[in-house]
Design a protein around this motif. Structure first.
Motif, PDB file in Angstrom:
ATOM      1  N   UNK A  35     -18.429  58.812   2.567  1.00 45.37           N
ATOM      2  CA  UNK A  35     -16.899  59.080   2.571  1.00 45.37           C
ATOM      3  C   UNK A  35     -16.667  59.005   1.192  1.00 45.37           C
ATOM      4  N   UNK A  36     -15.640  59.668   0.959  1.00 39.83           N
ATOM      5  CA  UNK A  36     -15.113  59.970  -0.584  1.00 39.83           C
ATOM      6  C   UNK A  36     -13.505  59.016  -0.618  1.00 39.83           C
ATOM      7  N   UNK A  37     -13.091  58.655  -1.591  1.00 41.54           N
ATOM      8  CA  UNK A  37     -11.792  58.029  -1.520  1.00 41.54           C
ATOM      9  C   UNK A  37     -10.650  59.343  -1.873  1.00 41.54           C
ATOM     10  N   UNK A  38      -9.469  59.104  -1.547  1.00 39.83           N
ATOM     11  CA  UNK A  38      -8.410  60.095  -1.559  1.00 39.83           C
ATOM     12  C   UNK A  38      -6.988  59.342  -1.776  1.00 39.83           C
ATOM     13  N   UNK A  39      -6.134  60.028  -2.449  1.00 39.44           N
ATOM     14  CA  UNK A  39      -4.897  59.296  -2.522  1.00 39.44           C
ATOM     15  C   UNK A  39      -4.087  59.610  -1.375  1.00 39.44           C
ATOM     16  N   UNK A  40      -3.559  58.522  -0.751  1.00 40.25           N
ATOM     17  CA  UNK A  40      -2.894  58.811   0.399  1.00 40.25           C
ATOM     18  C   UNK A  40      -1.148  58.166   0.252  1.00 40.25           C
ATOM     19  N   UNK A  41      -0.140  59.144   0.710  1.00 40.22           N
ATOM     20  CA  UNK A  41       1.082  58.605   0.614  1.00 40.22           C
ATOM     21  C   UNK A  41       1.324  57.224   1.221  1.00 40.22           C
ATOM     22  N   UNK A  42       2.325  56.612   0.813  1.00 40.08           N
ATOM     23  CA  UNK A  42       2.867  55.500   1.395  1.00 40.08           C
ATOM     24  C   UNK A  42       4.249  55.689   2.011  1.00 40.08           C
ATOM     25  N   UNK A  43       4.376  55.747   3.498  1.00 35.79           N
ATOM     26  CA  UNK A  43       5.627  55.831   4.152  1.00 35.79           C
ATOM     27  C   UNK A  43       5.972  54.931   5.138  1.00 35.79           C
ATOM     28  N   UNK A  44       6.536  53.739   4.642  1.00 37.83           N
ATOM     29  CA  UNK A  44       6.712  52.465   5.459  1.00 37.83           C
ATOM     30  C   UNK A  44       7.257  52.875   6.699  1.00 37.83           C
ATOM     31  N   UNK A  45       6.857  52.582   7.825  1.00 36.89           N
ATOM     32  CA  UNK A  45       7.149  52.467   9.204  1.00 36.89           C
ATOM     33  C   UNK A  45       8.215  51.399   9.468  1.00 36.89           C
ATOM     34  N   UNK A  46       9.063  51.642  10.412  1.00 42.80           N
ATOM     35  CA  UNK A  46      10.070  50.859  10.640  1.00 42.80           C
ATOM     36  C   UNK A  46       9.656  49.581  11.534  1.00 42.80           C
ATOM     37  N   UNK A  47       9.551  48.264  11.000  1.00 37.82           N
ATOM     38  CA  UNK A  47       9.142  47.140  11.551  1.00 37.82           C
ATOM     39  C   UNK A  47       7.761  46.963  10.928  1.00 37.82           C
ATOM     40  N   UNK A  48       7.191  47.528  10.199  1.00 39.16           N
ATOM     41  CA  UNK A  48       5.882  47.247   9.795  1.00 39.16           C
ATOM     42  C   UNK A  48       6.036  46.164   8.663  1.00 39.16           C
ATOM     43  N   UNK A  49       4.811  45.263   8.721  1.00 44.08           N
ATOM     44  CA  UNK A  49       4.993  43.983   7.773  1.00 44.08           C
ATOM     45  C   UNK A  49       3.789  44.162   6.753  1.00 44.08           C
ATOM     46  N   UNK A  50       4.142  43.639   5.727  1.00 42.07           N
ATOM     47  CA  UNK A  50       3.112  43.381   4.668  1.00 42.07           C
ATOM     48  C   UNK A  50       1.913  42.686   5.093  1.00 42.07           C
TER      49      UNK A  50
END
Length: 218
Positions: A35-50
């Motif tokens: 597999x190869x790496x790719x940039x992925x956008x971050x869009x925090x989901x409601x209720x998602x925890x670090x």
């Protein structure tokens, strides 16, 4: 002996690599060669925890469909090291989204798919982060070794989010990591000019940023 302010140890230095360099490609090839790496956008989901990406994405799939894709986040501390962190992102219609919030508020991450390395939800055992020195500073290897020892000890003595290690042992290992990181700071300070960009990646000049936090000479 150089004097290092405690404020320096509170900083977080790793972030998303700005480019997919030869060093980044090399660590990715060793981890997940198909597999190869790719940039992925971050869009925090409601209720998602670090730090709870697996549970975050599993809940998202149950609620909204799509699939959970396993892989690794690739982090970089320029001049110092690369780090791969086992992670999960949400996939739907071929589009990847990282729904988990991150410490530095990254708006995009570098993600390396690795579908075969699944997270064990039953035992909640986590894979140890994979770290590679960028080879510029001789002190980095000792710091990486010290952090790996602590992480292996925690995982070996943990069940879920609970771990059983003596406080004195944790304190000793923590001090070992702090001492090793202090040597990295000293090496960086010795090789960073006053007007050069600071090694903490703030974008400010070293003399206006972390420079005053390290006194190399009495």
């Amino acid at each position: 002996m150089p004097a290092i302010s405690t404020d320096l140890f509170k900083k977080n230095f790793t972030t998303t690599p700005r480019t997919i360099s030869a060093e980044v490609r090399a660590i990715c090839q060793r981890i997940s060669p198909d597999h190869t790496p790719a940039y992925v956008p971050v869009s925090q989901d409601a209720g998602a925890l670090p730090s709870e990406c697996f549970n975050n994405v599993a809940s998202k799939v149950e609620r909204d469909g799509g699939t959970l894709l396993y892989g690794w986040l690739i982090w970089e501390w320029p001049r110092v090291f690369l780090e791969a962190e086992h992670h999960a992102v949400w996939e739907r219609d071929g589009i990847l989204t990282d729904i988990t919030p991150h410490v530095n508020g990254e708006r995009q991450v570098l993600f390396l798919p690795d579908p075969m390395r699944a997270y064990d939800f039953a035992t909640q055992k986590r894979l140890i982060n994979i770290k590679r020195s960028l080879g510029e500073l001789p002190s980095v290897g000792g710091w990486i070794a010290a952090t790996d020892r602590l992480h292996h000890a925690i995982e070996a003595n943990s069940v879920g989010n609970q771990f059983t290690l003596e406080r004195s042992y944790l304190s000793s290992m923590g001090q070992e990591i702090r001492n090793a990181l202090g040597l990295v700071f000293v090496d960086l300070a010795k090789t960073t000019g006053p007007n050069n960009p600071c090694f903490c990646t703030s974008g400010r000049k070293f003399k206006k940023c972390c420079g005053p936090l390290i006194q190399l000479y009495p």
